[in-house]
Design an enzyme around this catalytic site. Structure first.
Site, PDB file in Angstrom:
ATOM      1  N   GLU A  60       0.821  -1.210   0.000  1.00 53.06           N
ATOM      2  CA  GLU A  60       0.000   0.000   0.000  1.00 53.06           C
ATOM      3  C   GLU A  60       0.857   1.262   0.000  1.00 53.06           C
ATOM      4  OE1 GLU A  60      -2.481  -3.181   0.329  1.00 53.06           O
ATOM      5  OE2 GLU A  60      -0.805  -2.787   1.696  1.00 53.06           O
ATOM      6  N   HIS A 129     -11.357  -6.139   7.408  1.00 55.28           N
ATOM      7  CA  HIS A 129     -12.017  -5.841   6.143  1.00 55.28           C
ATOM      8  C   HIS A 129     -13.279  -5.011   6.354  1.00 55.28           C
ATOM      9  CE1 HIS A 129      -9.649  -9.479   5.395  1.00 55.28           C
ATOM     10  NE2 HIS A 129      -9.619  -9.133   4.117  1.00 55.28           N
TER      11      HIS A 129
END
Length: 340
Positions: A60, A129
């Site tokens: 990321e 998530h």
């Protein structure tokens, strides 16, 4: 016009922008050949090639860092972070580089990147998530934060975000990705259900950042919400004898404080709803702003209905969300004196 859910509308917006502007590029994990874990970029690599829509390593900080460089070079990158929970390794690139680049270079360089990411719960994705980290980014000067709640808004806001010269966090509530929304109910509930799977123009259009949407006009209480919670708020209001004005913020930064102020001064009451945890959530900032600007018009204390201050509870996520019981109790409490 085509009937689209939110995923399809986002895909259409990306398609429109890639067709209009060769500088628009998409990067991220699985966004190319596979078309994204939620299929938001499906077909774009095939249509525009592997140099315009391409997969990245599982990094990321690398994804966002590369996008900052691309933006400074003259491109308009749209990096996807597969889940908002994964964005933390890229925080330094967002906060120390993207948010500050235009200021520290006196306008010589910009970082026109739009970081798309699914956020929030509702799909039983577990603790890594399902998070709602929007408040972390609204704190950072130089970043803009956008959260759509309908397919129509998602496309129009995404196009505006991509064309903006500042970095934008574009959080997509995955609980309503595939609409129509039912949530706690067996079927969509008016007045909001007509916006779930919406008629969306196939062609280019924009919705300006920083402009809220009054979903439902009312006189007794102002309800402030964004993302999935707009749907939940509208459904709960429809089941109570409360003439609520529901405002979909759409963008948290820049915030349409003028619309909020006008509404609260009219109703004299304010209820704030969001899915993220309560402490230091964006609702705290909203509450402070309403108090500062509307103090002498308030007829009751400002109420907040939020997620709890706990790690995200996978097995109890529907109890964690603001829902009919807690929102209903807050509505009744805030208008009790008015009804008596």
């Amino acid at each position: 016009m085509t009937t689209m859910n939110m995923i399809e509308a986002i895909n259409s917006g990306l398609d429109n922008m890639m067709e209009r502007d060769d500088n628009v590029v998409i990067l991220g994990e699985d966004v190319g050949y596979f078309g994204g874990v939620f299929r938001a970029t499906a077909g774009l690599q095939e249509k525009y090639g592997k140099t315009r829509c391409f997969d990245s390593p599982i990094s990321e900080c690398g994804i966002i860092g590369a996008a900052v460089g691309m933006g400074a070079y003259g491109l308009r990158p749209v990096p996807e972070i597969q889940f908002a929970d994964y964005i933390y390794p890229g925080m330094d690139q967002l906060i120390s580089e993207a948010a500050r680049l235009r200021y520290r270079s006196a306008g010589d360089f910009i970082a026109p990147l739009t970081v798309r990411s699914p956020f929030g719960g509702g799909i039983f994705g577990g603790q890594t998530h399902s998070q709602s980290p929007e408040a972390m980014f609204t704190h950072v000067s130089g970043l803009k934060t956008v959260i759509p709640s309908t397919p129509y808004d998602a496309k129009g806001l995404l196009i505006s975000a991509i064309e903006d010269n500042d970095p934008v966090l574009f959080f997509e509530p995955k609980r309503i990705y595939n609409g129509p929304f039912t949530g706690y109910y067996d079927k969509p509930v008016e007045p909001w259900s007509k916006f779930d799977a919406a008629e969306v123009p196939d062609d280019y259009y924009k919705i300006p950042l920083g402009k809220a949407n009054i979903v439902r006009a009312g006189e007794e209480v102002t309800v402030l919400a964004y993302g999935t919670m707009v749907h939940v708020a509208a459904a709960v209001v429809a089941e109570h004898d409360v003439d609520a004005e529901i405002i979909d913020l759409r963008t948290l930064v820049p915030l349409d404080i003028e619309t909020i102020e006008e509404s609260v001064k009219k109703t004299g009451r304010c209820l704030i709803i969001h899915e993220a945890t309560r402490t230091s959530g964006f609702g705290a900032e909203l509450s402070a702003l309403v108090q500062e600007r509307c103090f002498y018009h308030l007829e009751a204390p400002i109420e907040r209905v939020t997620g709890f201050d706990t790690p995200y509870p996978h097995s109890l996520e529907w109890a964690y969300f603001p829902g009919p019981v807690r929102i209903g109790e807050a509505l009744e409490k805030i208008v009790r004196e008015l009804k008596s």
